[in-house]
Design an enzyme around this catalytic site. Structure first.
Site, mmCIF file in Angstrom:
data_model
loop_
_atom_site.group_PDB
_atom_site.id
_atom_site.type_symbol
_atom_site.label_atom_id
_atom_site.label_comp_id
_atom_site.label_asym_id
_atom_site.label_seq_id
_atom_site.Cartn_x
_atom_site.Cartn_y
_atom_site.Cartn_z
ATOM 1 N N HIS A 2 6.335 12.060 -2.299
ATOM 2 C CA HIS A 2 5.156 11.673 -3.003
ATOM 3 C C HIS A 2 6.161 11.733 -4.268
ATOM 4 O O HIS A 2 6.159 12.129 -5.557
ATOM 5 C CB HIS A 2 4.456 13.421 -3.694
ATOM 6 C CG HIS A 2 3.155 13.462 -4.434
ATOM 7 N ND1 HIS A 2 3.221 12.860 -5.590
ATOM 8 C CD2 HIS A 2 2.342 13.428 -3.766
ATOM 9 C CE1 HIS A 2 2.336 12.931 -5.931
ATOM 10 N NE2 HIS A 2 1.180 13.452 -5.274
ATOM 11 N N GLU B 152 3.149 6.630 -3.178
ATOM 12 C CA GLU B 152 3.999 7.778 -2.358
ATOM 13 C C GLU B 152 3.600 6.557 -0.983
ATOM 14 O O GLU B 152 2.767 6.356 -0.493
ATOM 15 C CB GLU B 152 2.660 8.904 -2.305
ATOM 16 C CG GLU B 152 2.776 9.315 -3.880
ATOM 17 C CD GLU B 152 1.172 10.074 -4.177
ATOM 18 O OE1 GLU B 152 1.081 11.107 -2.917
ATOM 19 O OE2 GLU B 152 0.705 10.255 -5.264
#
Ligand code: TA6
Length: 286
Positions: free
Chosen positions: A160, A262
């Site tokens: 992320h 991400e």
């Protein structure tokens, strides 16, 4: 030729006294990784400045997630299942299993196994390994998951990554044109991307399916190449002002300072038979 002595990489106390591994490559490229969550929090390429956003309000305690860098998402991305948001491992203490320097890189590997607590949430045995390699203008992060239980399991996952940006108004993400995406910021509706460059004029929270191996984070003064392998999807996230204000670990105008791109496996969960191993990586080039 022998590699230079490993004089520069070390495990040191970081913020909140949490241990962090500092990697320093022979050419000066650096990365920092907290054992808490095996979270990379800093990447400075050999010829450049900090490339990751790390919130000044981030908490550094064992019961909080670090806001910035690369949170490791496993075994559930977002709220796509019954587990806590983005799974379990970003809140768990990983161990450093290996750290070394070569002639042109510094690297470290972190490991984590299931615990009584993780099995209460998710009843499977696993080994997670995160390998981080920094050198020159590149950072490579590889997540490997091994099913160490007697039954098969499935999971979703992601790296992320919070990129630091100079100005949200002039930052775009390129390479996703033509893809189908799900817009989580607007009722999880499906769309097809028509823009050559994704702009940030409001909240963006999109899962792009079957994304290409390379996406570009484009700023007027620099472009960051983001290469993914093993992760089929790409998430692009910026909360914009109103959503940003709801995060206690972000300053009101922090949304101007980062964009998340991400590498993720969401739409098609990864299936692992007992003993099977999967790996996915995100390689960043400054
Ligand atoms: O990947 C985007 C996202 O799932 C957003 O929905 C957003 O809330 C974010 O991640 C951050 O999640 P966190 O649990 O770290 O606050």
């Amino acid at each position: 030729m022998n590699p230079p002595p490993d004089f520069s990489s070390s495990l040191v106390p970081g913020a909140g006294n949490l241990p962090k591994q500092v990697l320093v490559a022979p050419d000066g490229a650096r990365a920092e990784i907290y054992l808490h969550g095996a979270q990379v929090t800093s990447w400075i390429p050999a010829s450049g400045s900090e490339r990751f956003f790390l919130s000044r309000l981030s908490q550094f305690t064992t019961d909080a997630t670090i806001r910035g860098g690369i949170p490791v998402v496993f075994p559930q991305f977002g709220l796509t299942g019954p587990l806590p948001l983005h799974g379990l491992v970003r809140l768990m203490p990983w161990e450093l299993s290996d750290a070394k320097n070569s002639t042109d890189t510094a690297s470290a590997t972190f490991r984590l196994r299931d615990t009584d607590d993780s099995r209460r949430h998710w009843p499977h045995a696993f080994l997670a390994e995160l390998a981080v390699v920094v050198g020159g203008n590149q950072l490579a992060v590889t997540l490997a998951i091994t099913n160490t239980s007697a039954e098969p399991f499935a999971f979703t996952s992601g790296l992320h990554t919070y990129f630091s940006i100079a100005d949200l108004a002039t930052t775009t993400v390129a390479g996703l044109t033509g893809l189908r995406y799900c817009d989580a910021a607007a009722g999880w509706v499906d769309h097809q991307e028509t823009a050559a460059h994704i702009e940030f004029t409001g909240e963006v929270n999109r899962i792009y399916f079957d994304a290409p191996a390379e996406v570009r984070l484009v700023e007027p003064h620099r472009t960051t190449l983001i290469r993914a392998a093993g992760f089929a999807d790409t998430v692009v996230w910026n909360p914009a002002a109103a959503k940003c204000a709801t995060f206690s670990d972000l300053e009101p105008d922090d949304y101007r300072r980062f964009v998340c791109v991400e590498a993720a496996a969401i739409a098609k969960p990864i299936q692992l038979a007992p003993g099977e191993r999967w790996q996915g990586s995100q390689t960043l080039l400054a």
